[in-house]
Design a protein around this motif. Structure first.
Motif, PDB file in Angstrom:
ATOM      1  N   ARG A  15       0.826  -1.217   0.000  1.00 39.91           N
ATOM      2  CA  ARG A  15       0.000   0.000   0.000  1.00 39.91           C
ATOM      3  C   ARG A  15       0.859   1.265   0.000  1.00 39.91           C
ATOM      4  O   ARG A  15       0.367   2.353  -0.210  1.00 39.91           O
ATOM      5  CB  ARG A  15      -0.927   0.019   1.237  1.00 39.91           C
ATOM      6  N   LEU A 129       0.671  -3.261  15.969  1.00 41.12           N
ATOM      7  CA  LEU A 129       0.832  -3.199  14.515  1.00 41.12           C
ATOM      8  C   LEU A 129       1.369  -1.808  14.171  1.00 41.12           C
ATOM      9  O   LEU A 129       0.705  -0.805  14.443  1.00 41.12           O
ATOM     10  CB  LEU A 129      -0.509  -3.448  13.803  1.00 41.12           C
ATOM     11  N   ASP A 132      -0.284   1.495  12.722  1.00 43.21           N
ATOM     12  CA  ASP A 132      -1.193   2.310  13.533  1.00 43.21           C
ATOM     13  C   ASP A 132      -0.416   3.085  14.587  1.00 43.21           C
ATOM     14  O   ASP A 132       0.065   2.504  15.564  1.00 43.21           O
ATOM     15  CB  ASP A 132      -2.229   1.406  14.233  1.00 43.21           C
ATOM     16  N   ARG A 167     -12.794  -2.176   6.026  1.00 43.06           N
ATOM     17  CA  ARG A 167     -11.329  -1.988   6.074  1.00 43.06           C
ATOM     18  C   ARG A 167     -10.745  -2.552   7.379  1.00 43.06           C
ATOM     19  O   ARG A 167      -9.544  -2.713   7.523  1.00 43.06           O
ATOM     20  CB  ARG A 167     -11.057  -0.477   5.887  1.00 43.06           C
ATOM     21  N   TRP A 168     -11.634  -2.870   8.366  1.00 33.40           N
ATOM     22  CA  TRP A 168     -11.170  -3.186   9.719  1.00 33.40           C
ATOM     23  C   TRP A 168     -11.696  -4.513  10.262  1.00 33.40           C
ATOM     24  O   TRP A 168     -12.680  -5.032   9.774  1.00 33.40           O
ATOM     25  CB  TRP A 168     -11.652  -2.114  10.714  1.00 33.40           C
ATOM     26  N   GLY A 169     -11.079  -4.968  11.346  1.00 32.68           N
ATOM     27  CA  GLY A 169     -11.714  -5.962  12.202  1.00 32.68           C
ATOM     28  C   GLY A 169     -12.753  -5.208  13.012  1.00 32.68           C
ATOM     29  O   GLY A 169     -12.490  -4.098  13.475  1.00 32.68           O
ATOM     30  N   GLU A 188     -13.494 -10.147  10.958  1.00 35.26           N
ATOM     31  CA  GLU A 188     -12.458  -9.480  10.164  1.00 35.26           C
ATOM     32  C   GLU A 188     -13.067  -8.900   8.886  1.00 35.26           C
ATOM     33  O   GLU A 188     -13.658  -9.624   8.084  1.00 35.26           O
ATOM     34  CB  GLU A 188     -11.328 -10.479   9.841  1.00 35.26           C
ATOM     35  N   LYS A 189     -12.945  -7.614   8.735  1.00 33.24           N
ATOM     36  CA  LYS A 189     -13.329  -6.878   7.521  1.00 33.24           C
ATOM     37  C   LYS A 189     -14.696  -7.301   6.955  1.00 33.24           C
ATOM     38  O   LYS A 189     -14.793  -7.813   5.829  1.00 33.24           O
ATOM     39  CB  LYS A 189     -12.229  -7.021   6.472  1.00 33.24           C
ATOM     40  N   ILE A 201     -11.157  -2.542  15.304  1.00 29.29           N
ATOM     41  CA  ILE A 201      -9.921  -2.951  15.974  1.00 29.29           C
ATOM     42  C   ILE A 201      -8.802  -2.053  15.465  1.00 29.29           C
ATOM     43  O   ILE A 201      -8.608  -1.907  14.260  1.00 29.29           O
ATOM     44  CB  ILE A 201      -9.568  -4.413  15.626  1.00 29.29           C
ATOM     45  N   ILE A 202      -8.066  -1.446  16.384  1.00 30.89           N
ATOM     46  CA  ILE A 202      -6.869  -0.686  16.020  1.00 30.89           C
ATOM     47  C   ILE A 202      -5.690  -1.512  16.537  1.00 30.89           C
ATOM     48  O   ILE A 202      -5.818  -2.257  17.513  1.00 30.89           O
ATOM     49  CB  ILE A 202      -6.927   0.744  16.628  1.00 30.89           C
ATOM     50  N   GLY A 203      -4.526  -1.393  15.880  1.00 32.39           N
ATOM     51  CA  GLY A 203      -3.437  -2.354  16.101  1.00 32.39           C
ATOM     52  C   GLY A 203      -2.717  -2.369  17.443  1.00 32.39           C
ATOM     53  O   GLY A 203      -1.494  -2.234  17.506  1.00 32.39           O
ATOM     54  N   TYR A 205      -2.969  -4.977  20.915  1.00 35.73           N
ATOM     55  CA  TYR A 205      -3.653  -6.124  21.507  1.00 35.73           C
ATOM     56  C   TYR A 205      -2.891  -6.596  22.736  1.00 35.73           C
ATOM     57  O   TYR A 205      -1.664  -6.709  22.689  1.00 35.73           O
ATOM     58  CB  TYR A 205      -3.669  -7.315  20.547  1.00 35.73           C
ATOM     59  N   THR A 229      -7.515 -12.116  14.169  1.00 38.98           N
ATOM     60  CA  THR A 229      -8.931 -11.876  14.502  1.00 38.98           C
ATOM     61  C   THR A 229      -9.682 -13.208  14.618  1.00 38.98           C
ATOM     62  O   THR A 229     -10.539 -13.361  15.500  1.00 38.98           O
ATOM     63  CB  THR A 229      -9.593 -11.002  13.406  1.00 38.98           C
TER      64      THR A 229
HETATM   65  C1  G1P Z   1      -5.199  -5.439  10.559  1.00 39.02           C
HETATM   66  C2  G1P Z   1      -6.209  -6.334  11.268  1.00 39.02           C
HETATM   67  C3  G1P Z   1      -7.563  -5.615  11.405  1.00 39.02           C
HETATM   68  C4  G1P Z   1      -7.373  -4.285  12.109  1.00 39.02           C
HETATM   69  C5  G1P Z   1      -6.307  -3.454  11.378  1.00 39.02           C
HETATM   70  C6  G1P Z   1      -5.978  -2.194  12.164  1.00 39.02           C
HETATM   71  O1  G1P Z   1      -5.597  -5.248   9.222  1.00 39.02           O
HETATM   72  O2  G1P Z   1      -6.329  -7.533  10.551  1.00 39.02           O
HETATM   73  O3  G1P Z   1      -8.435  -6.425  12.141  1.00 39.02           O
HETATM   74  O4  G1P Z   1      -8.599  -3.591  12.153  1.00 39.02           O
HETATM   75  O5  G1P Z   1      -5.084  -4.181  11.220  1.00 39.02           O
HETATM   76  O6  G1P Z   1      -5.090  -1.394  11.452  1.00 39.02           O
HETATM   77  P1  G1P Z   1      -4.576  -4.690   8.080  1.00 39.02           P
HETATM   78  O7  G1P Z   1      -4.374  -3.229   8.363  1.00 39.02           O
HETATM   79  O8  G1P Z   1      -3.322  -5.466   8.215  1.00 39.02           O
HETATM   80  O9  G1P Z   1      -5.278  -4.907   6.770  1.00 39.02           O
END
Ligand code: G1P
Length: 272
Positions: A15, A129, A132, A167-169, A188-189, A201-203, A205, A229
């Motif tokens: 991306r 993650l 984020d 776009r998100w969980g 998930e999404k 869900i934001i990254g 956990y 997820t």
């Molecule tokens: C991942 C997770 C998703 C979460 C997101 C947050 O997705 O799988 O559940 O909401 O991060 O940024 P990705 O961004 O890798 O597509």
């Protein structure tokens, strides 16, 4: 006590092309500092003592960033520059805290987490993650506090625009308190019609080490990847407690080119 943090860093960063064709996205500077250093600082501030980086053969430059001793030593000997000496000291501190595991094929966050199993010592650990960024308030610290109160797993969450749910969980819940809720289910999404809420869900956990066995049982999900997820979903269905932490800080999406550009501007404007 939560003392270990795992950070998946093996993603391809498509991306963010063309920037990521030669440079891992986690090393791209945001207002003069690599994205990854913001994440490490958040962890240090929250009391984390050990990092487990999941990298890949293609992303060895992340290892080099932290283990380039000869380079620093030579420069410092020649220049005795105070700023460089300070930077090197910071890197030496991180060196002692980082372990590496490899994920050479991008098989998803669940697969990345499973690779850390041998290093996890306690019942709970943190995962971040790096796409984020959360600024102004330390989200990991808030989550560790909530974990201490509930003794359960915790996921950072934020209300997002309904049209963006795919776009998100996405989390579902029954009763919401001011800053958190117990999670009833995760998906998930989902598409907009199936989304049970608009809490994403934001990254960040805090996960129980029971997750490893759950991941082993999973079949690949969306896009052929093993999603964390889905492992969380199974644990919730087996009555493990998960809480959504509605964090106070400001969320910056650094996983897309436009988000990355905006994040730099926002941090530069002093949003920190
Ligand atoms: C991942 C997770 C998703 C979460 C997101 C947050 O997705 O799988 O559940 O909401 O991060 O940024 P990705 O961004 O890798 O597509």
């Amino acid at each position: 006590m939560i003392k270990q943090a795992i950070i998946p860093l093996a993603g391809l960063g498509t991306r963010m092309l063309p920037l990521t064709s030669v440079m891992p996205k986690e090393l791209l500077p945001i207002n003069g500092k690599p994205n990854l250093e913001y994440i490490l600082e958040e962890c240090l501030n929250a009391g984390i003592k050990e990092f487990i980086f999941i990298i890949s053969r293609k992303k060895k430059s992340i290892k080099k960033y932290f283990f380039n001793d000869n380079f620093y030593k030579k420069i410092i000997k020649k220049k005795k520059d105070k700023r460089i000496i300070e930077e090197y000291k910071k890197i030496k501190k991180y060196q002692k805290m980082i372990k590496f595991v490899y994920q050479n094929n991008p098989k998803g966050t669940g697969d990345a987490v499973l690779r850390c199993k041998k290093f996890i010592k306690d019942k709970f650990f943190l995962m971040l993650l790096p796409d984020d960024l959360i600024i102004k308030h330390n989200c990991s610290k808030e989550m560790i506090r909530l974990h201490k109160i509930t003794n359960g797993s915790v996921i950072a969450t934020k209300r997002v625009e309904r049209k963006t749910v795919s776009r998100w969980g996405i989390l579902s819940f029954n009763n919401k308190k001011k800053s958190y809720f117990q999670i009833k289910d995760v998906v998930e999404k989902p598409n907009i019609k199936k989304a049970p809420s608009n809490f994403a869900i934001i990254g960040r956990y805090i996960l129980t080490s029971k997750i490893f066995d759950e991941i082993k049982r999973l079949k690949p999900g969306q896009g052929g990847e093993i999603h964390i997820t889905d492992a969380i979903k199974s644990l919730i269905h087996k009555n493990n407690k998960f809480y959504g932490n509605i964090f106070k800080g400001k969320y910056l999406d650094c996983g897309t080119l436009s988000g990355y550009i905006k994040s730099g501007i926002k941090i530069n404007k002093g949003e920190k």
